[in-house]
Design a protein around this motif. Structure first.
Motif, PDB file in Angstrom:
ATOM      1  N   LEU A   7       0.848  -1.196   0.000  1.00  0.00           N
ATOM      2  CA  LEU A   7       0.000   0.000   0.000  1.00  0.00           C
ATOM      3  C   LEU A   7       0.877   1.238   0.000  1.00  0.00           C
ATOM      4  CD1 LEU A   7      -2.930  -0.869   2.424  1.00  0.00           C
ATOM      5  CD2 LEU A   7      -2.880  -0.941  -0.075  1.00  0.00           C
ATOM      6  N   ASN A   8       0.498   2.213  -0.812  1.00  0.00           N
ATOM      7  CA  ASN A   8       1.355   3.351  -1.096  1.00  0.00           C
ATOM      8  C   ASN A   8       0.497   4.570  -1.404  1.00  0.00           C
ATOM      9  OD1 ASN A   8       2.848   4.916  -3.447  1.00  0.00           O
ATOM     10  ND2 ASN A   8       4.447   3.776  -2.402  1.00  0.00           N
ATOM     11  N   ALA A  69     -10.039   8.918  -7.674  1.00  0.00           N
ATOM     12  CA  ALA A  69     -11.202   8.145  -7.216  1.00  0.00           C
ATOM     13  C   ALA A  69     -10.869   6.687  -6.932  1.00  0.00           C
ATOM     14  CB  ALA A  69     -12.325   8.233  -8.250  1.00  0.00           C
ATOM     15  N   GLU A  70      -9.886   6.146  -7.617  1.00  0.00           N
ATOM     16  CA  GLU A  70      -9.579   4.720  -7.481  1.00  0.00           C
ATOM     17  C   GLU A  70      -8.134   4.508  -7.049  1.00  0.00           C
ATOM     18  OE1 GLU A  70     -10.294   3.223 -11.382  1.00  0.00           O
ATOM     19  OE2 GLU A  70     -12.456   3.526 -11.250  1.00  0.00           O
ATOM     20  N   TRP A  71      -7.892   3.369  -6.425  1.00  0.00           N
ATOM     21  CA  TRP A  71      -6.535   2.917  -6.183  1.00  0.00           C
ATOM     22  C   TRP A  71      -6.013   2.379  -7.511  1.00  0.00           C
ATOM     23  CZ3 TRP A  71      -3.984   2.691  -1.329  1.00  0.00           C
ATOM     24  CH2 TRP A  71      -4.751   3.138  -0.248  1.00  0.00           C
ATOM     25  N   GLN A  92       2.948  -2.212  -6.246  1.00  0.00           N
ATOM     26  CA  GLN A  92       2.286  -1.314  -5.303  1.00  0.00           C
ATOM     27  C   GLN A  92       0.848  -1.023  -5.723  1.00  0.00           C
ATOM     28  OE1 GLN A  92       5.006   1.317  -2.901  1.00  0.00           O
ATOM     29  NE2 GLN A  92       5.700   1.839  -4.948  1.00  0.00           N
ATOM     30  N   ARG A  93       0.007  -0.869  -4.720  1.00  0.00           N
ATOM     31  CA  ARG A  93      -1.362  -0.376  -4.885  1.00  0.00           C
ATOM     32  C   ARG A  93      -1.344   1.034  -4.297  1.00  0.00           C
ATOM     33  NH1 ARG A  93      -4.739  -4.456  -2.977  1.00  0.00           N
ATOM     34  NH2 ARG A  93      -4.976  -5.054  -5.156  1.00  0.00           N
ATOM     35  N   GLN A  94      -1.642   2.022  -5.156  1.00  0.00           N
ATOM     36  CA  GLN A  94      -1.428   3.413  -4.786  1.00  0.00           C
ATOM     37  C   GLN A  94      -2.709   4.241  -4.762  1.00  0.00           C
ATOM     38  OE1 GLN A  94       1.424   4.162  -8.057  1.00  0.00           O
ATOM     39  NE2 GLN A  94       2.921   4.526  -6.434  1.00  0.00           N
ATOM     40  N   LYS A  95      -2.773   5.143  -3.798  1.00  0.00           N
ATOM     41  CA  LYS A  95      -3.802   6.182  -3.729  1.00  0.00           C
ATOM     42  C   LYS A  95      -3.082   7.490  -4.010  1.00  0.00           C
ATOM     43  CE  LYS A  95      -7.838   6.644  -2.712  1.00  0.00           C
ATOM     44  NZ  LYS A  95      -8.947   6.850  -3.663  1.00  0.00           N
ATOM     45  N   ILE A 140       0.530   4.511 -14.920  1.00  0.00           N
ATOM     46  CA  ILE A 140       0.042   5.291 -13.772  1.00  0.00           C
ATOM     47  C   ILE A 140       0.166   6.783 -14.085  1.00  0.00           C
ATOM     48  CG2 ILE A 140       0.415   5.860 -11.333  1.00  0.00           C
ATOM     49  CD1 ILE A 140      -0.324   3.019 -11.288  1.00  0.00           C
ATOM     50  N   TYR A 141       1.309   7.201 -14.618  1.00  0.00           N
ATOM     51  CA  TYR A 141       1.536   8.607 -14.928  1.00  0.00           C
ATOM     52  C   TYR A 141       0.609   9.081 -16.045  1.00  0.00           C
ATOM     53  CZ  TYR A 141       5.526   8.986 -11.747  1.00  0.00           C
ATOM     54  OH  TYR A 141       6.317   9.040 -10.633  1.00  0.00           O
ATOM     55  N   GLU A 142       0.271   8.195 -16.962  1.00  0.00           N
ATOM     56  CA  GLU A 142      -0.703   8.545 -18.003  1.00  0.00           C
ATOM     57  C   GLU A 142      -2.083   8.800 -17.392  1.00  0.00           C
ATOM     58  OE1 GLU A 142      -0.273   5.148 -20.564  1.00  0.00           O
ATOM     59  OE2 GLU A 142       1.410   6.057 -21.649  1.00  0.00           O
ATOM     60  N   ILE A 143      -2.472   7.971 -16.452  1.00  0.00           N
ATOM     61  CA  ILE A 143      -3.749   8.147 -15.748  1.00  0.00           C
ATOM     62  C   ILE A 143      -3.756   9.476 -15.002  1.00  0.00           C
ATOM     63  CG2 ILE A 143      -5.135   7.295 -13.793  1.00  0.00           C
ATOM     64  CD1 ILE A 143      -4.258   4.428 -14.686  1.00  0.00           C
TER      65      ILE A 143
END
Length: 154
Positions: A7-8, A69-71, A92-95, A140-143
């Motif tokens: 978790l991150n 809104a999402e992890w 990693q699962r990131q917020k 992730i960076y694109e999102i």
């Protein structure tokens, strides 16, 4: 049984002109990234992101202005699997949070922590983020570039 995700939290720190902070990873050539770090057991992600900002950037002169809104998740590439984080995690699962920087450039102190994460920093546009990311974090960076664009105008 597959390894779990760590978790991150991550911080997209917006400067006054709408560009975002990226740091160059200490000791890793051409590796730029957004501040991020693990969530301690029982820690609220909003508290964790401010703690990580202080640890990695040397300042907490910021306010949270948005939250993804999402992890989101990423998996480590094969060469790092079993090596990073003591081999305990698959990725990693990131917020992610959008933050507005309330300080001045001199408030950013990469040397504030005894084990600095970054050795240099700069402001970049959201559109530049994906090209700066290591391949396994690029999605992730694109999102973030897409979903946090609204904050670049704040």
């Amino acid at each position: 049984m597959p390894l779990p995700y760590r978790l991150n939290v991550g911080a997209v720190l917006f400067g006054p002109d709408g560009r975002v902070f990226v740091g160059k990873r200490a000791g890793i050539a051409a590796a730029w990234q957004l501040p991020q770090g693990g969530i301690d057991a029982g820690e609220d992600p909003r508290v964790a992101v401010m703690r990580e900002l202080l640890e990695e950037v040397g300042t907490d002169k910021a306010e949270i202005i948005g939250e993804h809104a999402e992890w989101v998740e990423y998996d480590l590439p094969p060469e790092l699997l079993g090596v990073a984080w003591g081999g305990k995690y698959r990725g990693q699962r990131q917020k992610w949070f959008a933050l507005k920087f309330l300080g001045v450039a001199s408030d950013i102190r990469l040397d504030a922590d005894p084990h600095p994460e970054f050795e240099d920093w700069k402001w970049v546009t959201l559109a530049e983020l994906p090209a700066l990311a290591v391949a396994f974090k690029r999605h992730i960076y694109e999102i973030l570039a897409r979903d946090f664009a609204v904050f670049a105008k704040t």
